[in-house]
Design a protein around this motif. Structure first.
Motif, PDB file in Angstrom:
ATOM      1  N   TYR A 475      11.320   4.697   8.612  1.00 14.38           N
ATOM      2  CA  TYR A 475      10.001   4.079   8.469  1.00 14.38           C
ATOM      3  C   TYR A 475       8.939   5.172   8.303  1.00 14.38           C
ATOM      4  N   PRO A 476       7.948   4.938   7.410  1.00  9.10           N
ATOM      5  CA  PRO A 476       6.924   5.963   7.164  1.00  9.10           C
ATOM      6  C   PRO A 476       5.929   6.092   8.315  1.00  9.10           C
ATOM      7  N   HIS A 477       5.585   7.354   8.609  1.00  6.92           N
ATOM      8  CA  HIS A 477       4.588   7.685   9.622  1.00  6.92           C
ATOM      9  C   HIS A 477       3.624   8.708   9.034  1.00  6.92           C
ATOM     10  N   SER A 478       2.415   8.704   9.531  1.00  3.11           N
ATOM     11  CA  SER A 478       1.469   9.750   9.147  1.00  3.11           C
ATOM     12  C   SER A 478       1.942  11.075   9.739  1.00  3.11           C
ATOM     13  N   TRP A 479       2.022  12.099   8.910  1.00  5.43           N
ATOM     14  CA  TRP A 479       2.521  13.381   9.421  1.00  5.43           C
ATOM     15  C   TRP A 479       1.477  14.058  10.319  1.00  5.43           C
ATOM     16  N   ARG A 480       0.256  13.515  10.326  1.00  6.48           N
ATOM     17  CA  ARG A 480      -0.768  14.095  11.197  1.00  6.48           C
ATOM     18  C   ARG A 480      -0.768  13.417  12.562  1.00  6.48           C
ATOM     19  N   SER A 481      -0.990  12.096  12.547  1.00  6.49           N
ATOM     20  CA  SER A 481      -1.105  11.378  13.821  1.00  6.49           C
ATOM     21  C   SER A 481       0.245  10.956  14.361  1.00  6.49           C
ATOM     22  N   LYS A 482       1.294  11.002  13.524  1.00  3.66           N
ATOM     23  CA  LYS A 482       2.650  10.569  13.878  1.00  3.66           C
ATOM     24  C   LYS A 482       2.712   9.058  14.102  1.00  3.66           C
ATOM     25  N   ALA A 483       1.648   8.343  13.757  1.00  3.39           N
ATOM     26  CA  ALA A 483       1.623   6.886  13.920  1.00  3.39           C
ATOM     27  C   ALA A 483       2.199   6.217  12.683  1.00  3.39           C
ATOM     28  N   LYS A 484       2.712   4.995  12.868  1.00  2.00           N
ATOM     29  CA  LYS A 484       3.254   4.237  11.748  1.00  2.00           C
ATOM     30  C   LYS A 484       2.150   3.919  10.738  1.00  2.00           C
ATOM     31  N   VAL A 485       2.547   3.881   9.482  1.00  6.41           N
ATOM     32  CA  VAL A 485       1.610   3.481   8.436  1.00  6.41           C
ATOM     33  C   VAL A 485       2.031   2.130   7.884  1.00  6.41           C
ATOM     34  N   ILE A 486       1.132   1.510   7.157  1.00  6.64           N
ATOM     35  CA  ILE A 486       1.430   0.235   6.508  1.00  6.64           C
ATOM     36  C   ILE A 486       1.035   0.331   5.049  1.00  6.64           C
ATOM     37  N   PHE A 487       1.560  -0.573   4.233  1.00  2.00           N
ATOM     38  CA  PHE A 487       1.007  -0.764   2.906  1.00  2.00           C
ATOM     39  C   PHE A 487      -0.136  -1.759   3.049  1.00  2.00           C
ATOM     40  N   ARG A 488      -1.291  -1.398   2.524  1.00  3.86           N
ATOM     41  CA  ARG A 488      -2.470  -2.258   2.672  1.00  3.86           C
ATOM     42  C   ARG A 488      -3.271  -2.220   1.378  1.00  3.86           C
ATOM     43  N   ALA A 489      -3.610  -3.395   0.868  1.00  2.68           N
ATOM     44  CA  ALA A 489      -4.417  -3.471  -0.343  1.00  2.68           C
ATOM     45  C   ALA A 489      -5.869  -3.153  -0.019  1.00  2.68           C
ATOM     46  N   THR A 490      -6.402  -2.152  -0.684  1.00  3.82           N
ATOM     47  CA  THR A 490      -7.805  -1.788  -0.538  1.00  3.82           C
ATOM     48  C   THR A 490      -8.327  -1.360  -1.900  1.00  3.82           C
ATOM     49  N   ALA A 491      -9.632  -1.287  -2.015  1.00  6.32           N
ATOM     50  CA  ALA A 491     -10.239  -0.786  -3.244  1.00  6.32           C
ATOM     51  C   ALA A 491     -10.197   0.736  -3.215  1.00  6.32           C
ATOM     52  N   GLN A 492      -9.491   1.323  -4.158  1.00  8.21           N
ATOM     53  CA  GLN A 492      -9.332   2.778  -4.212  1.00  8.21           C
ATOM     54  C   GLN A 492      -9.515   3.243  -5.646  1.00  8.21           C
ATOM     55  N   TRP A 493      -9.648   4.559  -5.781  1.00  7.06           N
ATOM     56  CA  TRP A 493      -9.728   5.180  -7.106  1.00  7.06           C
ATOM     57  C   TRP A 493      -8.367   5.749  -7.468  1.00  7.06           C
ATOM     58  N   PHE A 494      -7.952   5.478  -8.697  1.00  6.78           N
ATOM     59  CA  PHE A 494      -6.608   5.846  -9.147  1.00  6.78           C
ATOM     60  C   PHE A 494      -6.673   6.615 -10.467  1.00  6.78           C
ATOM     61  N   VAL A 495      -5.675   7.475 -10.652  1.00  7.59           N
ATOM     62  CA  VAL A 495      -5.382   8.060 -11.961  1.00  7.59           C
ATOM     63  C   VAL A 495      -4.158   7.326 -12.493  1.00  7.59           C
TER      64      VAL A 495
END
Length: 988
Positions: A475-495
């Motif tokens: 399962y994916p975790h943030s390598w900084r906080s070591k907390a679990k991450v989620i997939f979440r739809a947000t408004a972001q900028w993409f290439v």
């Protein structure tokens, strides 16, 4: 022979023993800082640049380490390898500058400053919305800047201590104003070309850090206690009549996504089966009958739709009873529990048009609308039920499939991982039986568990068919906080990865071609990076934080952004002058100029992904005016293998988007450093190796020798025992140099014509020539493990254990005018000049000490071994087959002597009389020469195949200690020693 001399005389003063001030004990921790200080004083790096000016370039571009802590062992390995690359290229006579850099923006530093704020009971600034205060944000950034600068200064001194030779007074920092301006300029290139877009789609999101994460900021951890549930969705509409009223069963390991379900996906080529269950276990709630109300139980049994290959596993999971706690049903109960009877088989493609209702449809609103069956080519029968629940807010496949059918995300989960206050299910008003709010972060274990609120509500609705907390996966975790991450739809900028960039190629295609054109060391890196690029989604550039370079775009109400080169140029110029804080609401009208109405635009407050910062460093460092000695593209990028998804990839994508090719010609990757037992090093395990402490105890040259001795292309190990072994290697190399310095004391000589050189010296010179070629090849292939091993083995096996051992009698006891002794010392001089250069990139401090010991006047003239170039080694031919045979025979003789020495029959090989097989002796070698090579009293040849040894009956020379037939009694002199002593006595 002269008149017989007194056999009681002490002849030690007539023996030419090596003399040197070079100590056997290294004392590296004490010596190295002084040597480093001298380099700084004489400006060694600048001297090297001046000496290589106009030469062929070799450009290495340094990937920026992160400025947030002390150097660790990974830093030490990484920078030693980089230093080795540049030093060996400079040694070859090329101009290979080393401009170091640091990554200074990003969340880890921001987090540290937030910690300081919390300790001071100070609120961190609001980053978005009407409450955002720019002055507070700018003040916060200044704290981040100071934090980063502190660690840049600390790491710089630590890397200097490691002996890294670089442009330390002029490094690049991504937080420097000029750097931030280039980052903005590179972003504007994408914007002006239309290669940026703002979209709402699922990205990896950290609820703890409340920001989007790039793939490179995520690490995967193996979990064994994740939830897995099977959920029934009642079919309310279908072209297949028998399906109406049955239950479509989905399986998921993310129960928290059920509240935002909007569809089910099926595989068109999968075989599905509708089955009836002849019994229903206690505790499962309502059955499948349409008239069954939530909270009631039906005795009519269930009809379920699942993929045929997965039916057995679905039923097996259902046989685990779910109560307040999870307990397995007994084996006896399993036999008669939930026996499925097939009603009909259905091809997946026939499910088109089928609709289900959400298990929580009774809540109305969002949940009242039936959910469609959608065809998904990603649906498999590897696990689950063969039907996949679709939550476009929280999955890439979900989002894309639903978007094709006009179904958009609902943005129910907020930045902190909780459902919106107004969400009908599990929103702010959702209370448990005790009146406590149940709304928690969706990845919170109690919330997401089989007995948590989601599963409890599904169970109450009669839709929970199975639930357990025993699913094992990565399962994916943030390598900084070591907390679990989620997939979440947000408004972001993409290439965009798959948009035509104007030349008929997409960014993905350009990147794939660039990978094909790049040399990879090791080669497996090509497939690793290639697979990541081929399968990656669009590049998410935005982050919702404060410490970073702003996304300097002006956005219209419809979501489009301004593409005006003059506006962009004004922004870039302001950032170059003032840094990132120039992007301020106060300057909005100034930037837009007279042609645009400020009221029609919003300034973006998001910052750039830190990987974009580091991915654009090639544009500033290699193309800018600050380091004219560099050029674009770089010959080499070198980092750890994790940078295939980090810096290598961001640099590749940014450069391919703006320049059409990679900013590098070669990529070298190294593995990770593990503890000596193969486990990952961690503070909690107490198995970390601190390079700073190693340098205090052993010295920097020991770390360097370790780093260049391991196979760094794979994961490798370090520990106390390993370092002791490296220390032994170091001592052997040091002793080689100590012997050479002592043997060459006062040497001024000339080897003369090649024909005058003894065969042994010719053979050793041929070995040196061979070593020289192999070392050149190792440099070309960046095989520093082989480079170091070749150097160590040559010094140990070919010199110390063979050449030096044989010739010590000549060195000590031959006369000053001996041709053999002079030839030997001449070859030693050649060896010295070659070996000290070969060793200089590895043992940077020791090689300098060696050089300055022999040539102190060079030090007085501000010279250094590190200004020298690759040695010129004579290309000498020798009968290698002959000498290989002699060395093999010598080894056999030593093995035969050893038992007699162990049993104290003889004290040394000098007392041995040896008989060797005549057939094993090459032609042209006399018995006397064999005795010299074997360091024995005598050698005779026998007809047998064995080597035999007896104690010699000859007397020992009082000066050279050889047992020879001409020595009449112990302590008397042999003919050679008698002649040398007579010569010395006459000259006295």
């Amino acid at each position: 022979m002269s008149e017989k001399r007194d056999n009681q005389r002490d002849y030690r003063d007539t023996v030419f023993l090596p003399k040197t001030d070079f100590p056997m004990k290294a004392g590296l921790p004490q010596k190295e800082p002084g040597i480093a200080a001298r380099w700084a004083e004489i400006g060694l790096y600048e001297k090297l640049r001046e000496s290589r000016k106009g030469r062929e370039k070799f450009i290495f571009h340094d990937g920026p380490p992160y400025a947030n802590g002390d150097m660790h062992i990974g830093h030490a390995l990484n920078h030693t390898l980089k230093d080795m690359v540049c030093r060996t290229q400079n040694l070859l006579g090329k101009d290979s500058p080393y401009v170091p850099g640091w990554d200074c923006h990003g969340l880890p530093i921001e987090w540290k400053v937030e910690e300081q704020y919390r300790k001071k009971k100070k609120e961190k600034p609001v980053l978005t919305g009407p409450e955002r205060n720019e002055e507070e944000v700018f003040a916060f950034r200044n704290e981040c800047r100071a934090f980063a600068q502190h660690w840049v200064d600390v790491q710089r001194e630590q890397l200097k201590r490691l002996g890294i030779m670089a442009d330390w007074d002029n490094p690049y920092l991504t937080m420097q104003k000029e750097s931030e301006a280039v980052i903005v300029a590179e972003l504007m290139k994408l914007a002006e070309a239309g290669n940026l877009y703002r979209g709402s789609k699922p990205v990896m999101w950290s609820p703890v850090e409340q920001t989007a994460l790039a793939e490179a900021e995520v690490e995967y951890e193996d979990l064994t206690d994740s939830p897995q549930i099977d959920v029934a969705f009642e079919i309310v509409e279908s072209p297949i009549e028998e399906l109406v009223g049955a239950q479509a069963v989905i399986w998921t390991t993310t129960p928290w996504t059920i509240p935002v379900n909007q569809a089910l996906a099926y595989g068109p080529d999968i075989d599905y089966v509708l089955v009836a269950l002849d019994a229903e276990p206690e505790g499962y709630g309502a059955g499948s009958h349409p008239s069954a109300e939530p909270g009631t139980r039906s005795q009519l049994g269930r009809r379920m739709l699942v993929a045929k290959p997965l039916l057995e596993s679905v039923v097996a999971r259902m046989r685990v009873l779910v109560h307040d706690k999870v307990e397995a049903a007994s084996d006896e109960a399993d036999e008669n529990l939930l026996v499925p009877h097939e009603i009909m088989s259905i091809k997946g493609s026939d499910l088109a048009g089928t609709k289900v209702r959400h298990p929580m449809h009774h809540l109305g609103g969002f949940y009242a609308k039936p959910r469609p069956f959608l065809e998904g080519d990603f649906v498999t029968t590897d696990s689950g039920t063969g039907l996949v629940h679709m939550a476009p807010d929280h999955g890439e496949d979900d989002f894309l499939l639903c978007k094709q059918h006009g179904i958009e995300p609902v943005f129910a989960v907020m930045a902190d991982g909780r459902y919106r206050d107004d969400w009908a299910w599990l929103g702010a008003d959702d209370l448990d039986d005790e009146g406590k709010e149940r709304r928690r972060s969706v990845i919170n274990k109690p919330f997401n568990a089989p007995d948590g609120p989601i599963c409890s509500d599904l169970r109450e609705a009669g839709a929970l068919l199975s639930a357990s907390a025993d699913y094992a996966h990565s399962y994916p975790h943030s390598w900084r906080s070591k907390a679990k991450v989620i997939f979440r739809a947000t408004a972001q900028w993409f290439v965009p990865m798959d948009k035509d960039l104007g030349d008929g190629a997409t960014l993905r295609e350009r990147a794939v071609q660039a990978i094909a054109d790049t040399r990879f060391i090791p080669e497996k890196g090509r497939n690793r990076l290639g697979a990541m690029v081929e399968g990656r989604p669009d590049w998410v550039l935005s982050r919702q934080r404060a410490w970073g370079v702003p996304i300097t775009l002006f956005v219209r109400p419809d979501g489009s952004y301004l593409q005006d080169a003059e506006v962009n140029a004004r922004v870039v110029a302001a950032v170059r002058e003032e840094g990132m804080d120039a992007w301020s609401e106060a300057r909005k009208a100034e930037f837009l100029g007279p042609d645009h109405d400020p009221a029609e635009y919003e300034m973006v407050t998001d910052i750039l992904d830190v990987w974009f910062d580091s991915g654009t460093t090639h544009a500033w460092v290699l193309e800018g005016d600050r380091w004219p000695e560099l050029h674009w593209p770089a010959d080499l990028y070198l980092e750890g293998s994790d940078q295939h998804r980090g810096w290598f990839q961001s640099s590749l994508l940014e450069s391919c988007a703006t320049r059409g090719r990679a900013p590098f010609n070669q990529i070298l990757t190294h593995g990770f450093t593990m503890a000596s037992d193969g486990r990952k090093m961690s503070k909690s395990l107490g198995n970390t190796i601190d390079p700073l402490k190693v340098m205090e105890q052993y010295g920097a040259d020991i770390i360097r020798l370790w780093a260049l001795s391991v196979d760094f292309t794979e994961d490798h190990r370090i520990g106390d025992e390993i370092l002791k072994g490296v220390g032994d290697q170091y001592r052997r190399l040091r002793n080689t140099f100590r012997y050479l310095l002592g043997a060459l004391d006062g040497f001024v000589g000339d080897m003369g014509d090649a024909g005058e050189i003894p065969e042994l010296e010719l053979y050793v010179l041929s070995l040196l020539s061979e070593l020289d070629g192999k070392l050149r090849t190792a440099v070309e292939e960046y095989d520093f493990n082989a480079y170091t091993r070749l150097l160590v083995d040559f010094c140990n096996e070919d010199l110390s254990a063979f050449f030096f051992d044989i010739r010590k009698d000549t060195l000590y006891c031959d006369g000053p005018d001996s041709d053999t002794r002079n030839s030997y010392r001449t070859v030693l001089d050649l060896l010295f000049h070659a070996l000290v250069r070969y060793a200089a990139p590895v043992l940077v401090f020791t090689a300098e000490e060696v050089w300055q010991t022999r040539y102190p006047e060079d030090g007085e003239q501000q010279g250094s071994v590190h200004l020298l170039e690759w040695p010129s080694v004579p290309q000498v031919a020798a009968d290698r087959a002959k000498w290989d045979a002699l060395r093999d025979l010598r080894e056999r003789v030593n093995e035969a002597i050893e038992p007699l020495r162990r049993d104290k029959v003889i004290r040394s090989s000098n007392e041995a009389s040896v008989t060797v097989p005549a057939a094993a002796v090459p032609e042209g070698i006399s018995d006397e020469q064999l005795a010299e090579l074997f360091i024995t009293a005598s050698v005779t040849r026998g007809q047998g195949g064995e080597v035999t040894v007896t104690k010699s009956s000859h007397h020992k020379c009082g000066r050279c200690w050889r047992l020879l037939p001409e020595v009449e009694e112990d302590g008397a002199l042999c003919d050679r020693c008698d002649s040398v002593v007579e010569q010395l006595d006459s000259a006295a």
